[in-house]
Design a protein around this motif. Structure first.
Motif, PDB file in Angstrom:
ATOM      1  N   LEU A 141       0.818  -1.206   0.000  1.00 35.30           N
ATOM      2  CA  LEU A 141       0.000   0.000   0.000  1.00 35.30           C
ATOM      3  C   LEU A 141       0.855   1.260   0.000  1.00 35.30           C
ATOM      4  N   ALA A 142       2.009   1.208   0.678  1.00 34.81           N
ATOM      5  CA  ALA A 142       2.909   2.357   0.695  1.00 34.81           C
ATOM      6  C   ALA A 142       3.532   2.608  -0.673  1.00 34.81           C
ATOM      7  N   ARG A 150      -2.801   7.463   2.751  1.00 36.32           N
ATOM      8  CA  ARG A 150      -2.342   6.130   3.143  1.00 36.32           C
ATOM      9  C   ARG A 150      -3.050   5.614   4.387  1.00 36.32           C
ATOM     10  N   VAL A 151      -3.275   6.490   5.386  1.00 33.81           N
ATOM     11  CA  VAL A 151      -3.974   6.038   6.588  1.00 33.81           C
ATOM     12  C   VAL A 151      -5.380   5.574   6.234  1.00 33.81           C
ATOM     13  N   VAL A 238      11.735  11.610  -1.489  1.00 31.54           N
ATOM     14  CA  VAL A 238      11.668  12.309  -0.208  1.00 31.54           C
ATOM     15  C   VAL A 238      11.930  11.351   0.947  1.00 31.54           C
ATOM     16  N   ARG A 239      11.345  10.150   0.876  1.00 26.68           N
ATOM     17  CA  ARG A 239      11.563   9.162   1.942  1.00 26.68           C
ATOM     18  C   ARG A 239      13.012   8.704   1.991  1.00 26.68           C
ATOM     19  N   THR A 240      13.650   8.644   0.830  1.00 25.79           N
ATOM     20  CA  THR A 240      15.069   8.280   0.799  1.00 25.79           C
ATOM     21  C   THR A 240      15.910   9.340   1.501  1.00 25.79           C
ATOM     22  N   THR A 374       5.866   4.298   7.698  1.00 25.75           N
ATOM     23  CA  THR A 374       5.796   4.289   6.231  1.00 25.75           C
ATOM     24  C   THR A 374       6.051   5.661   5.641  1.00 25.75           C
ATOM     25  N   ALA A 375       6.099   6.697   6.478  1.00 24.43           N
ATOM     26  CA  ALA A 375       6.402   8.042   5.992  1.00 24.43           C
ATOM     27  C   ALA A 375       7.894   8.251   5.763  1.00 24.43           C
TER      28      ALA A 375
END
Length: 458
Positions: A141-142, A150-151, A238-240, A374-375
């Motif tokens: 889902l992420a 996502r929530v 961004v997450r990276t 997951t953020a």
């Protein structure tokens, strides 16, 4: 805010193709994922309905039942991260289907349980074969849905829990009640076999209904594929920047361990309540576990279904996620303590009310809890980090029944109130830890929640 963050925020808020892609992805993917988790949760928890029958027909002792109920999570924990890495390699469609088919076979085999040892071994194997389903779906889902919605997707996925108990409770109770008269088997054998086969059928269906990525989705047009793929690629970037890179850095990251403790505390409350819910309801009503107890046991899950969905839709900013998360963990603890108090004072209606509110609280806080890791996790770091959080966190399901049984044995009461009280303490710990995220450094991924999320239609 970085230029890529700004671009992503604007795109999520205003792009019609993206809104359409999210709506279509929700419509095509979520029902199958809910069904998979429905049968998984059903097969994981239906032992609560068979406890008395296993003791009478096969001599399974209280200690063996508690060990078997919890040892599921040992097998689950050992194979969680390898399963998540395999999902990254083979794709979600194949791997989630494989998980469902193999655990279904093991779940059906419980119909042939003969003694303590076989029951314990099968519970361990059930954990091994199911390992990776839940974190695999969270990771899936992420990769499909932007952080803003996502929530909401996690909450829809979580609806499988109340559905499985709302429908599964009377189903399990009914199979036990009527199995003896309709088949040559004991009712509990019919329950295990039928519900195990449901997982096999669901796994076969997943091979045809799931899609690994937006780029491969036949239900999206080219514009929708591009819009969703571009947004997810920007989020990954961004997450990276925010989070750890690679397997080992993810497993050593302090935030990963922080949310592991929170999830462990949540699972203590969830499984310490769920495993014994039929017995607790039966004690409050003064009846044996069967059709009537199954119907009443479905009430908390029905209320929890609505609470989970609507609170999941509301928690689309970092502040709301933190505030709702804190309040719901506090509520979980308070209502669990209340259910124990009501049982000790022979107040059945109040006891059912407190159980209902406790279930609604811990169901609703689960999707919110998963929004935090997951953020900042992506790629193989997500496979390892999400796997670690879920595997070690789920050990709370191993600890909970042993802790509850042990405390009740050490401080015996007719209602088992102290075993129930012990569960609430961990919920209060989780509340403190979620509130403390207020003092974390604001990450770029959190900045993406600055605007309102797009509506997801069906």
């Amino acid at each position: 805010m970085s230029s890529s963050s700004a671009r992503l925020t604007d795109t999520v808020g205003t792009n019609p193709a993206l809104k359409s892609a999210i709506a279509k992805a929700s419509k095509h993917l979520m029902p199958m994922l809910v069904i998979l988790y429905f049968v998984a949760f059903l097969d994981r928890t239906n032992v609560g309905f068979a406890e008395a029958a296993l003791r009478a027909d096969r001599g399974v002792s209280d200690g063996a039942f508690a060990l078997g109920a919890g040892i599921f999570f040992i097998g689950y924990a050992l194979f969680e991260i390898p399963s998540n890495l395999a999902l990254k390699k083979f794709g979600a469609r194949f791997w989630l289907a494989r998980i469902a088919i193999t655990w279904g076979v093991v779940a059906a085999a419980f119909a042939f349980t003969t003694n303590d040892t076989m029951f314990t071994v099968l519970r361990f194997l059930l954990g091994v074969t199911e390992a990776g389903l839940f974190p695999g779906v969270i990771m899936f889902l992420a990769e499909w849905f932007p952080n803003k919605v996502r929530v909401q997707m996690f909450a829809i996925f979580y609806l499988a829990q109340p559905f499985s108990q709302m429908i599964g409770a009377p189903l399990s109770g009914g199979l036990i009640s009527f199995g003896d008269t309709l088949t040559p088997w004991h009712g509990w054998q019919v329950m295990f076999f039928v519900e195990g086969m449901l997982a096999v059928v669901a796994g076969i269906a997943a091979l045809f209904l799931l899609t690994n990525s937006p780029a491969q989705a036949k239900f999206l047009n080219d514009e929708e594929k591009a819009a969703l793929s571009n947004v997810m690629a920007l989020e990954d970037k961004v997450r990276t920047e925010d989070g750890p890179n690679g397997i080992w850095r993810a497993m050593a990251n302090w935030k990963v361990w922080y949310f592991t403790v929170i999830y462990f505390a949540l699972q203590i409350a969830v499984y310490g309540t769920t495993f014994y819910l039929p017995q607790q309801v039966a004690g409050l009503l003064g009846k044996k576990v069967g059709w009537e107890v199954g119907l009443v046991s479905a009430i908390p899950w029905l209320v929890g279904l609505f609470a989970c969905y609507f609170l999941g839709r509301a928690a689309h900013t970092i502040v709301r996620r933190r505030n709702w998360g804190t309040m719901l963990y506090i509520g979980t603890g308070v209502f669990i303590l209340g259910s124990g108090w009501a049982g000790a004072n022979n107040l059945p209606l109040l006891g059912i009310l407190f159980i209902t509110l406790a279930v609604a609280s811990f169901l609703s806080v689960g999707p919110i809890t998963w929004a935090f890791p997951t953020a900042f996790l992506t790629g193989t770091a997500a496979a390892a980090g999400i796997g670690l959080i879920n595997s070690l966190g789920n050990l709370g399901g191993f600890v909970a029944p042993l802790m509850r049984t042990g405390i009740n044995a050490a401080v015996p009461t007719d209602s088992g109130v102290w075993g129930v009280v012990s569960l609430g303490v961990f919920a209060f710990l989780a509340a403190i830890m979620v509130f403390a995220t207020k003092f974390f450094k604001v990450a770029k991924s959190d900045e993406l929640l600055a605007k309102e999320a797009p509506a997801v239609g069906h």
